[in-house]
Design an enzyme around this catalytic site. Structure first.
Site, PDB file in Angstrom:
ATOM      1  N   GLU A 181       7.325  11.765  14.660  1.00  0.00           N
ATOM      2  CA  GLU A 181       8.004  10.471  14.587  1.00  0.00           C
ATOM      3  C   GLU A 181       9.350  10.640  13.893  1.00  0.00           C
ATOM      4  O   GLU A 181       9.624  11.692  13.304  1.00  0.00           O
ATOM      5  CB  GLU A 181       7.131   9.458  13.835  1.00  0.00           C
ATOM      6  CG  GLU A 181       5.849   9.125  14.584  1.00  0.00           C
ATOM      7  CD  GLU A 181       4.998   8.077  13.891  1.00  0.00           C
ATOM      8  OE1 GLU A 181       5.059   7.982  12.647  1.00  0.00           O
ATOM      9  OE2 GLU A 181       4.283   7.349  14.592  1.00  0.00           O
ATOM     10  N   HIS A 189      10.875  -2.498  11.181  1.00  0.00           N
ATOM     11  CA  HIS A 189      10.643  -1.570  12.294  1.00  0.00           C
ATOM     12  C   HIS A 189      11.638  -1.914  13.383  1.00  0.00           C
ATOM     13  O   HIS A 189      11.782  -3.081  13.749  1.00  0.00           O
ATOM     14  CB  HIS A 189       9.206  -1.690  12.820  1.00  0.00           C
ATOM     15  CG  HIS A 189       8.811  -0.502  13.628  1.00  0.00           C
ATOM     16  ND1 HIS A 189       9.331  -0.243  14.873  1.00  0.00           N
ATOM     17  CD2 HIS A 189       7.985   0.527  13.344  1.00  0.00           C
ATOM     18  CE1 HIS A 189       8.822   0.887  15.326  1.00  0.00           C
ATOM     19  NE2 HIS A 189       7.998   1.372  14.417  1.00  0.00           N
ATOM     20  N   ARG A 223      14.374   5.087  10.678  1.00  0.00           N
ATOM     21  CA  ARG A 223      14.140   3.682  11.005  1.00  0.00           C
ATOM     22  C   ARG A 223      15.235   2.744  10.527  1.00  0.00           C
ATOM     23  O   ARG A 223      15.625   1.817  11.244  1.00  0.00           O
ATOM     24  CB  ARG A 223      12.845   3.210  10.347  1.00  0.00           C
ATOM     25  CG  ARG A 223      11.683   3.546  11.159  1.00  0.00           C
ATOM     26  CD  ARG A 223      10.434   3.015  10.546  1.00  0.00           C
ATOM     27  NE  ARG A 223       9.356   3.645  11.296  1.00  0.00           N
ATOM     28  CZ  ARG A 223       8.082   3.474  11.051  1.00  0.00           C
ATOM     29  NH1 ARG A 223       7.709   2.703  10.066  1.00  0.00           N
ATOM     30  NH2 ARG A 223       7.174   4.055  11.787  1.00  0.00           N
ATOM     31  N   HIS A 233       8.303  -4.962   8.547  1.00  0.00           N
ATOM     32  CA  HIS A 233       7.174  -4.095   8.887  1.00  0.00           C
ATOM     33  C   HIS A 233       6.433  -3.546   7.673  1.00  0.00           C
ATOM     34  O   HIS A 233       5.214  -3.582   7.620  1.00  0.00           O
ATOM     35  CB  HIS A 233       7.731  -2.948   9.731  1.00  0.00           C
ATOM     36  CG  HIS A 233       6.693  -2.008  10.242  1.00  0.00           C
ATOM     37  ND1 HIS A 233       5.648  -2.434  11.029  1.00  0.00           N
ATOM     38  CD2 HIS A 233       6.535  -0.663  10.097  1.00  0.00           C
ATOM     39  CE1 HIS A 233       4.892  -1.401  11.342  1.00  0.00           C
ATOM     40  NE2 HIS A 233       5.397  -0.316  10.773  1.00  0.00           N
ATOM     41  N   ARG A 286      10.426   4.368   3.422  1.00  0.00           N
ATOM     42  CA  ARG A 286       9.198   5.108   3.733  1.00  0.00           C
ATOM     43  C   ARG A 286       9.380   5.976   4.974  1.00  0.00           C
ATOM     44  O   ARG A 286       9.911   5.528   5.988  1.00  0.00           O
ATOM     45  CB  ARG A 286       8.069   4.113   4.007  1.00  0.00           C
ATOM     46  CG  ARG A 286       6.824   4.766   4.543  1.00  0.00           C
ATOM     47  CD  ARG A 286       5.846   3.745   5.071  1.00  0.00           C
ATOM     48  NE  ARG A 286       6.329   3.104   6.266  1.00  0.00           N
ATOM     49  CZ  ARG A 286       5.561   2.824   7.339  1.00  0.00           C
ATOM     50  NH1 ARG A 286       4.286   3.140   7.332  1.00  0.00           N
ATOM     51  NH2 ARG A 286       6.057   2.224   8.383  1.00  0.00           N
TER      52      ARG A 286
HETATM   53  C1  LIG Z   1       1.750  -2.948  13.400  1.00  0.00           C
HETATM   54  C2  LIG Z   1       1.653  -1.931  12.294  1.00  0.00           C
HETATM   55  C3  LIG Z   1       1.639  -0.565  12.605  1.00  0.00           C
HETATM   56  C4  LIG Z   1       1.574   0.379  11.567  1.00  0.00           C
HETATM   57  N1  LIG Z   1       1.503   1.713  11.906  1.00  0.00           N
HETATM   58  C5  LIG Z   1       1.347   2.625  10.905  1.00  0.00           C
HETATM   59  C6  LIG Z   1       1.155   4.013  11.226  1.00  0.00           C
HETATM   60  O1  LIG Z   1       1.112   4.401  12.387  1.00  0.00           O
HETATM   61  N2  LIG Z   1       1.017   4.881  10.187  1.00  0.00           N
HETATM   62  C7  LIG Z   1       1.056   4.501   8.880  1.00  0.00           C
HETATM   63  O2  LIG Z   1       0.932   5.343   7.990  1.00  0.00           O
HETATM   64  N3  LIG Z   1       1.210   3.187   8.559  1.00  0.00           N
HETATM   65  C8  LIG Z   1       1.338   2.254   9.543  1.00  0.00           C
HETATM   66  N4  LIG Z   1       1.480   0.935   9.219  1.00  0.00           N
HETATM   67  C9  LIG Z   1       1.386   0.541   7.798  1.00  0.00           C
HETATM   68  C10 LIG Z   1      -0.065   0.641   7.355  1.00  0.00           C
HETATM   69  O3  LIG Z   1      -0.897   0.168   8.382  1.00  0.00           O
HETATM   70  C11 LIG Z   1      -0.311  -0.173   6.100  1.00  0.00           C
HETATM   71  O4  LIG Z   1       0.642   0.132   5.132  1.00  0.00           O
HETATM   72  C12 LIG Z   1      -1.688   0.148   5.530  1.00  0.00           C
HETATM   73  O5  LIG Z   1      -2.660   0.034   6.527  1.00  0.00           O
HETATM   74  C13 LIG Z   1      -1.999  -0.780   4.381  1.00  0.00           C
HETATM   75  O6  LIG Z   1      -3.337  -0.605   4.027  1.00  0.00           O
HETATM   76  P1  LIG Z   1      -3.905  -1.364   2.771  1.00  0.00           P
HETATM   77  O7  LIG Z   1      -5.313  -0.889   2.617  1.00  0.00           O
HETATM   78  O8  LIG Z   1      -2.985  -1.197   1.651  1.00  0.00           O
HETATM   79  O9  LIG Z   1      -3.860  -2.926   3.168  1.00  0.00           O
HETATM   80  P2  LIG Z   1      -4.362  -3.700   4.448  1.00  0.00           P
HETATM   81  O10 LIG Z   1      -4.916  -2.789   5.470  1.00  0.00           O
HETATM   82  O11 LIG Z   1      -3.286  -4.605   4.886  1.00  0.00           O
HETATM   83  O12 LIG Z   1      -5.551  -4.599   3.870  1.00  0.00           O
HETATM   84  C14 LIG Z   1      -5.274  -5.703   3.040  1.00  0.00           C
HETATM   85  C15 LIG Z   1      -6.571  -6.401   2.680  1.00  0.00           C
HETATM   86  O13 LIG Z   1      -6.337  -7.253   1.568  1.00  0.00           O
HETATM   87  C16 LIG Z   1      -7.010  -8.482   1.766  1.00  0.00           C
HETATM   88  N5  LIG Z   1      -6.352  -9.512   0.965  1.00  0.00           N
HETATM   89  C17 LIG Z   1      -5.027  -9.799   0.853  1.00  0.00           C
HETATM   90  N6  LIG Z   1      -4.825 -10.811  -0.020  1.00  0.00           N
HETATM   91  C18 LIG Z   1      -6.052 -11.174  -0.472  1.00  0.00           C
HETATM   92  C19 LIG Z   1      -6.518 -12.172  -1.374  1.00  0.00           C
HETATM   93  N7  LIG Z   1      -5.698 -13.016  -2.007  1.00  0.00           N
HETATM   94  N8  LIG Z   1      -7.848 -12.263  -1.572  1.00  0.00           N
HETATM   95  C20 LIG Z   1      -8.722 -11.448  -0.941  1.00  0.00           C
HETATM   96  N9  LIG Z   1      -8.335 -10.486  -0.084  1.00  0.00           N
HETATM   97  C21 LIG Z   1      -7.020 -10.355   0.152  1.00  0.00           C
HETATM   98  C22 LIG Z   1      -6.921  -8.714   3.249  1.00  0.00           C
HETATM   99  O14 LIG Z   1      -7.898  -9.652   3.648  1.00  0.00           O
HETATM  100  C23 LIG Z   1      -7.165  -7.288   3.754  1.00  0.00           C
HETATM  101  O15 LIG Z   1      -8.551  -7.064   3.785  1.00  0.00           O
HETATM  102  C24 LIG Z   1       1.539  -0.039  10.221  1.00  0.00           C
HETATM  103  C25 LIG Z   1       1.538  -1.398   9.920  1.00  0.00           C
HETATM  104  C26 LIG Z   1       1.576  -2.338  10.938  1.00  0.00           C
HETATM  105  C27 LIG Z   1       1.570  -3.802  10.596  1.00  0.00           C
END
Ligand SMILES: Cc1cc2nc3c(=O)[nH]c(=O)nc-3n(C[C@H](O)[C@H](O)[C@H](O)COP(=O)(O)OP(=O)(O)OC[C@H]3O[C@@H](n4cnc5c(N)ncnc54)[C@H](O)[C@@H]3O)c2cc1C
Length: 523
Positions: free
Chosen positions: A113, A241, A288, A349, A384
Site C-alpha cells: 500500500e 482517506h 495518503r 478515515h 499513520r
Molecule cells: C473503512 C475502513 C477501512 C480500514 N482499513 C484498515 C486496514 O486495512 N488496515 C488497518 O490497519 N486499519 C484499517 N482501518 C482502521 C482500523 O480498522 C481501525 O483503526 C481499528 O479497527 C480500530 O480498532 P479498535 O479496536 O480500536 O476500535 P473499533 O474496532 O472501532 O471498536 C470500537 C468499539 O468501541 C465501542 N464503543 C465506542 N464508544 C463506546 C461507548 N461509549 N460505550 C460502549 N462501547 C463503545 C464500539 O461499540 C465498538 O465495539 C480501517 C478503518 C475503516 C473505517
C-alpha cells in the site's frame, strides 16, 4: 444496578476483543459494546495488517517507512517495538482462527500500500476486518470468563472525583475505579466497578460530514478520558482517506482501498487528466495525505464533486478476484469498475492522535489503559502508515494485558462509589436540537478543520464549536440520559480538542496542513 469485575473492557473491536481474550486467563471480564459486538471500525477494515514476513523485506525497512509517514513525530522506540513484535501478534491472530490469504506455494499473499517500500500487508481478500471479527467474536462469545454486554453505553469513567475529591490534569494519583454505563434496552444506569479498565472505543470519524467510519465512531473514549483528566496527544492529526466511493447520501462512505491503486488503479480528473504526477513523483501511489490534498485542490479548482479512479486497463478477472467486495459494491450502484472509472472523494478515515499511553498502553490515570484507535502510543506521529493501525491495536492490547495481569493481584475494588448523579429530568424529546447540533458540528469540522486549514478557519471553528458546546451542555444538564445527546456531547469535546491542538501547532506537518505555514514537510 452494580456489577463487579476484574477487567472492564469498553469496546469490542480488535483492541478490546484481543485484550479480553488474554486477560480472561487472569480474572473475570466484562466487555461492552454500545451497539452489537460486530459494529466496529475493525469490521470495515479492508486492506489488511502490516507485518514483515519475508526477504527482501526486513524490520528496518518497515521502521523507516513508518518514520517517514509520521513526519518526525513518531516515537522511534515505540515504532521499533511494534514492528519487532508484529510477527508474534500475527501468529496470535492465526491462533484465534483468523485466515489470511496464501499463494499456491503456501506463503502469505502480501499486498503493498501507499508509503510501504515492500509487500507486507497480510489480508483476507478485501475484507480483512470481517475475517478478524469473525474469528475473535466466536472466541469471545465462547469464553466462560467473559460477560458480553451489548447495547451498553459507557457514560463516564469513575475516579476520586466521584468520591468528592477534586482531581486535576497532571495529578499522577488519579485512579480509575470503573465506569457508569447506560443499559439501553432496560433504560437503566449501571455502575461497573473494575480493578482494571481498558478503553478500546475506536475512532471519531463521525465528527465529519463524509467519513468511512461507522456511526459508533463519535470519540466517546477520548471525551471520557479527557473529562477524567487524562492527557491526550496528537489530536490535530486526522487522516482523510483519498478514495471513498462518491455516492451522495450514503453514510458511512464506502472505502475504495489503497490496495486498488497499489494494483494499478490511476487517479484522473473527470476529463481524463492524470493529475497526480503534478503533485508527487510517486503519482497515484504517493502517501495518503498528499493524494487527499491533491484531490481536494483539484476539486476546489475545478468546482467538481469527484475525481475518477481508473482501473479499466487492468485485467478484469484479476481485478474481480483481488477485490470481490469492492467490485460487488460498485456494481450495486451501476458501476462496473472493469469497464468504467470509479468516482471517488476523500473522507475522514483515521484518528492518529488520542489518549496518551506508555509502551504498555497505560494512560496517565492509574489502572486505566487505552489501546487501538482511541490511543496515542507514539507509533503514528503526524500521519499513520497504511495498515499499521490493526497492528498497533493488537500489539498494545497484548502489552496492556500482560502489564495489567501482573498488577491485578495487588488491586481491590473501590468501595462506596455513589450512584450516577443524574440531575436532569426532562426527556430529551428535542431530537431536532440533537440532530441539527450533530449536523452543524460535522459541517464546522468539514468546512474549517478538514484537509486544508488556515488560522482564520481554526478561529472560526473554535468560535462556532463554543456556541454548540454551551447549548449542548445546557440541554444535557436538563435531560435524562440519551445516547444521541451523550454522543453529541462527546463529539463536541473531541472537535474542541482537535481545534485547540491545531491552533497550538504553528507549522504544517504531516496531516496538519495550514496555509499560513506554507513550509511543507517531506512526507
Ligand atoms: C473503512 C475502513 C477501512 C480500514 N482499513 C484498515 C486496514 O486495512 N488496515 C488497518 O490497519 N486499519 C484499517 N482501518 C482502521 C482500523 O480498522 C481501525 O483503526 C481499528 O479497527 C480500530 O480498532 P479498535 O479496536 O480500536 O476500535 P473499533 O474496532 O472501532 O471498536 C470500537 C468499539 O468501541 C465501542 N464503543 C465506542 N464508544 C463506546 C461507548 N461509549 N460505550 C460502549 N462501547 C463503545 C464500539 O461499540 C465498538 O465495539 C480501517 C478503518 C475503516 C473505517
Amino acid at each position: 444496578m452494580e456489577h463487579k469485575t476484574d477487567f472492564l473492557v469498553v469496546g469490542s473491536g480488535l483492541a478490546g476483543m484481543s485484550f479480553a481474550l488474554q486477560v480472561a486467563e487472569f480474572g473475570s471480564v466484562i466487555l461492552l459494546s454500545k451497539t452489537n459486538l460486530e459494529e466496529t471500525n475493525t469490521w470495515y477494515a479492508q486492506g489488511g495488517i502490516a507485518s514483515v514476513m519475508y526477504a527482501p523485506d526486513n524490520p528496518e525497512k518497515h521502521v523507516q517507512d513508518t518514520l517517514i509517514a509520521g513526519d518526525g513525530l513518531c516515537d522511534e522506540k515505540i515504532v521499533r517495538m511494534v514492528i519487532n513484535e508484529a510477527p508474534e501478534q500475527i501468529k496470535s491472530l492465526i491462533g484465534w482462527g483468523a485466515n489470511f490469504d496464501k499463494n499456491t506455494d503456501g506463503k502469505f499473499n502480501l499486498n503493498r500500500e501507499g508509503g510501504h517500500s515492500e509487500y507486507r500487508i497480510l489480508h483476507h481478500k478485501d475484507s480483512t476486518g470481517v475475517e478478524i471479527m469473525r474469528a475473535l467474536s466466536g472466541r469471545v462469545r465462547a469464553h466462560p470468563n467473559i460477560t458480553i454486554m451489548e447495547k451498553s453505553f459507557a457514560l463516564d469513567l469513575i475516579t476520586q472525583h466521584h468520591l468528592g475529591t477534586p482531581v486535576f490534569r497532571g495529578n499522577p494519583e488519579i485512579e480509575c475505579y470503573g465506569a457508569y454505563t447506560f443499559d439501553i434496552e432496560n433504560n437503566r444506569i449501571d455502575t461497573i466497578l473494575s480493578k482494571i479498565t481498558l478503553l478500546a472505543t475506536g475512532g471519531s470519524g463521525y465528527i465529519y460530514q463524509t467519513t468511512t467510519n461507522p456511526p459508533i465512531a463519535t470519540g466517546d473514549g477520548i471525551a471520557m478520558a479527557y473529562r477524567a483528566k487524562a492527557y491526550v496527544d496528537h489530536v490535530e492529526f486526522f487522516q482523510f482517506h483519498p478514495t471513498s466511493l462518491y455516492n451522495p447520501g450514503e453514510r458511512p462512505s464506502f472505502l475504495i482501498s489503497e490496495a486498488v491503486r497499489g494494483f494499478g488503479g490511476i487517479l484522473k480528473t473527470q476529463d481524463g487528466e492524470e493529475f497526480m504526477n503534478k503533485y508527487d513523483p510517486r503519482g497515484s501511489l504517493a502517501s495518503r495525505d498528499i493524494v487527499a490534498r491533491a484531490i481536494d485542490t483539484e476539486l476546489k479548482n475545478r468546482g467538481e464533486d469527484f475525481v475518477n479512479l481508473d482501473c479499466t486497463h487492468i485485467e478484469p478477472e484479476s481485478l474481480k478476484t483481488h477485490f470481490p467486495n469492492i467490485y460487488k459494491k460498485c456494481l450495486s450502484i451501476g458501476i462496473d469498475m472493469t469497464r468504467v472509472p470509479v468516482p471517488v472523494v476523500p473522507a475522514a478515515h483515521y484518528f492518529c492522535g488520542g489518549i496518551r499511553t506508555d509502551e504498555n498502553g497505560q494512560t496517565t490515570i492509574c489502572n486505566l489503559y487505552a489501546a487501538g484507535e482511541v490511543a496515542c502510543t507514539g507509533l503514528h506521529g503526524a500521519n499513520r502508515l497504511a495498515s499499521n493501525s490493526l497492528l498497533e491495536a493488537v500489539v498494545f492490547a497484548h502489552r496492556a494485558a500482560i502489564d495489567s495481569g501482573r498488577k491485578l493481584p495487588k488491586l481491590n475494588h473501590q468501595k462506596e462509589i455513589p450512584p450516577w448523579n443524574d440531575e436532569g429530568t426532562r426527556n430529551p424529546d428535542e431530537m431536532v436540537l440533537i440532530t441539527q447540533g450533530t449536523r452543524e458540528l460535522q459541517q464546522i469540522m468539514t468546512n474549517y478543520m478538514g484537509i486544508v486549514r488556515t488560522n482564520a478557519r481554526l478561529k472560526r471553528a473554535l468560535d462556532r464549536i463554543y456556541i454548540l458546546y454551551r447549548e449542548t451542555e445546557e440541554l444535557y444538564g436538563q435531560s435524562t440520559v440519551s445516547v444521541k445527546l451523550c454522543e453529541l456531547r462527546n463529539a463536541i469535546k473531541v472537535a474542541y480538542l482537535i481545534v485547540k491542538h491545531a491552533r497550538q501547532r504553528k507549522e504544517s506537518r504531516g496531516l496538519h496542513y495550514n496555509l499560513d505555514y506554507p513550509k511543507q514537510s517531506k512526507a
